[in-house]
Design an enzyme around this catalytic site. Structure first.
Site, PDB file in Angstrom:
ATOM      1  N   CYS A  14      46.965  35.756  41.383  1.00  0.00           N
ATOM      2  CA  CYS A  14      48.087  36.297  40.625  1.00  0.00           C
ATOM      3  C   CYS A  14      48.912  35.168  39.997  1.00  0.00           C
ATOM      4  CB  CYS A  14      48.991  37.121  41.538  1.00  0.00           C
ATOM      5  SG  CYS A  14      48.172  38.522  42.305  1.00  0.00           S
ATOM      6  N   GLY A  16      30.208  38.846  44.321  1.00  0.00           N
ATOM      7  CA  GLY A  16      30.070  38.492  42.914  1.00  0.00           C
ATOM      8  C   GLY A  16      28.701  38.871  42.391  1.00  0.00           C
ATOM      9  N   LEU A  31      46.883  45.309  38.019  1.00  0.00           N
ATOM     10  CA  LEU A  31      47.413  45.630  39.347  1.00  0.00           C
ATOM     11  C   LEU A  31      48.200  46.946  39.366  1.00  0.00           C
ATOM     12  CD1 LEU A  31      48.576  42.088  40.545  1.00  0.00           C
ATOM     13  CD2 LEU A  31      46.595  43.384  41.348  1.00  0.00           C
TER      14      LEU A  31
END
Length: 315
Positions: free
Chosen positions: A138, A254, A82
């Site tokens: 996260c 994906g 990140l």
């Protein structure tokens, strides 16, 4: 008044009330903050319906130690960590420079606590972005590092908190690294999400046998690319069963590397289709996918791309 059946109009969709010129969405982390690929000859943001900006946190983050990206058979591992300049810099310095006439822009919110998700969402709510995507994959630092997205209760808490912090369309990015993605999606709908993006990367590892060491500096990373497409298609189909009765659309993603890949996600239940890793080896992929979808519609007698969503016939 006659209906516009031009190829261009056949790809235009409505996503959470947002008019998008194409069902294609450039995925967070793959195109920076919307300007990187505009340097490539022949590329235009106008070829896609929306761009998800790079994941943004409350404060600037330097990211993980190298190696952070590694090519695998049929895919790619990444552990960027990140890296981003923080939400204040993004809102004040980056967003004003984007061309909002070209496409839609979707902010991507990441955080280590509920409070951080709220803080970043509020900043983006008071900005020109069109929608907000929340990355619930996260780790929750207050809960020992367990990912928010792998626990339905924690997922719902993040969605509920962000829902109160913004009036913009809220898209929840679902992790495939969980036991029951449909149950998680149901909780997120109850908590107020407007849409889903599915799926995020699968967790994976690469090993250098000669050195007997992991390749990625973080030891593990997110696997993307064609290798994960079968998993992603199933997850989109499972989420669609829950989302369809509530009119909640899905960005299916994906391993999309061709028009056929994109069409498969639409058939499985997606309203829009995310393109990410495929851009790394073909920056002009989106034009080809748009043309391929148009050709498929013509050959199969469909007037509009929305007719494909959820039209999969099971055996």
């Amino acid at each position: 008044m006659p209906v516009d059946t031009s190829p261009k109009q056949a790809l235009a969709i409505d996503f959470c009330g947002l008019s998008m010129a194409s069902p294609l969405v450039l995925l967070s982390g793959c195109v920076g903050f919307g300007e990187e690929y505009t340097r490539v000859a022949g590329f235009s943001n106008r070829h896609v319906g929306a761009i998800c900006l790079k994941g943004t946190t409350g404060q600037a983050r330097p990211g993980n130690a190298p190696h952070r990206v590694y090519e695998t058979p049929g895919g790619m591992l990444n552990a960027i960590g990140l890296q981003n300049p923080g939400v204040d810099f993004v809102v004040d310095e980056i967003l004003p420079g984007l061309d909002y006439d070209e496409t839609r822009f979707i902010a991507n919110v990441s955080g280590s606590t509920i409070e951080e998700y709220i803080e970043v969402t509020r900043r983006f709510d008071d900005s020109p972005v069109d929608a907000i995507e929340i990355n619930i994959s996260c780790p929750n630092v207050k809960e020992g590092g367990v990912a928010f997205g792998n626990d339905p209760d924690m997922s719902a808490r993040v969605v509920e908190a962000c829902r109160k912090a913004t009036g913009k369309p809220l898209i929840t990015k679902l992790s495939p690294n969980q036991t029951d993605i449909a149950a998680n999606a149901r909780r997120c709908i109850e908590a107020g999400t407007d849409a889903f993006s599915a799926i995020n990367t699968l967790m994976g590892m690469a090993i250098d046998a000669e050195r007997r060491r992991t390749v990625i500096g973080n030891n593990q990373g997110g696997l993307s690319g064609p290798a994960i497409k079968p998993v992603a298609l199933l997850r989109v189909h499972q989420v669609y069963q829950v989302a369809r009765p509530h009119g909640v659309p899905i960005i299916g993603q994906g391993g999309v590397a061709s028009a056929t890949d994109a069409i498969e996600f639409l058939l499985a239940g997606a309203t829009a289709v995310g393109v990410g890793t495929g851009l790394f080896y073909d920056p002009l992929l989106c034009q080809k996918i748009n043309a391929g979808i148009q050709d498929y519609l013509r050959r199969h007698g469909f007037g509009h791309v929305s007719e494909l969503t959820g039209s999969l016939q099971l055996n």
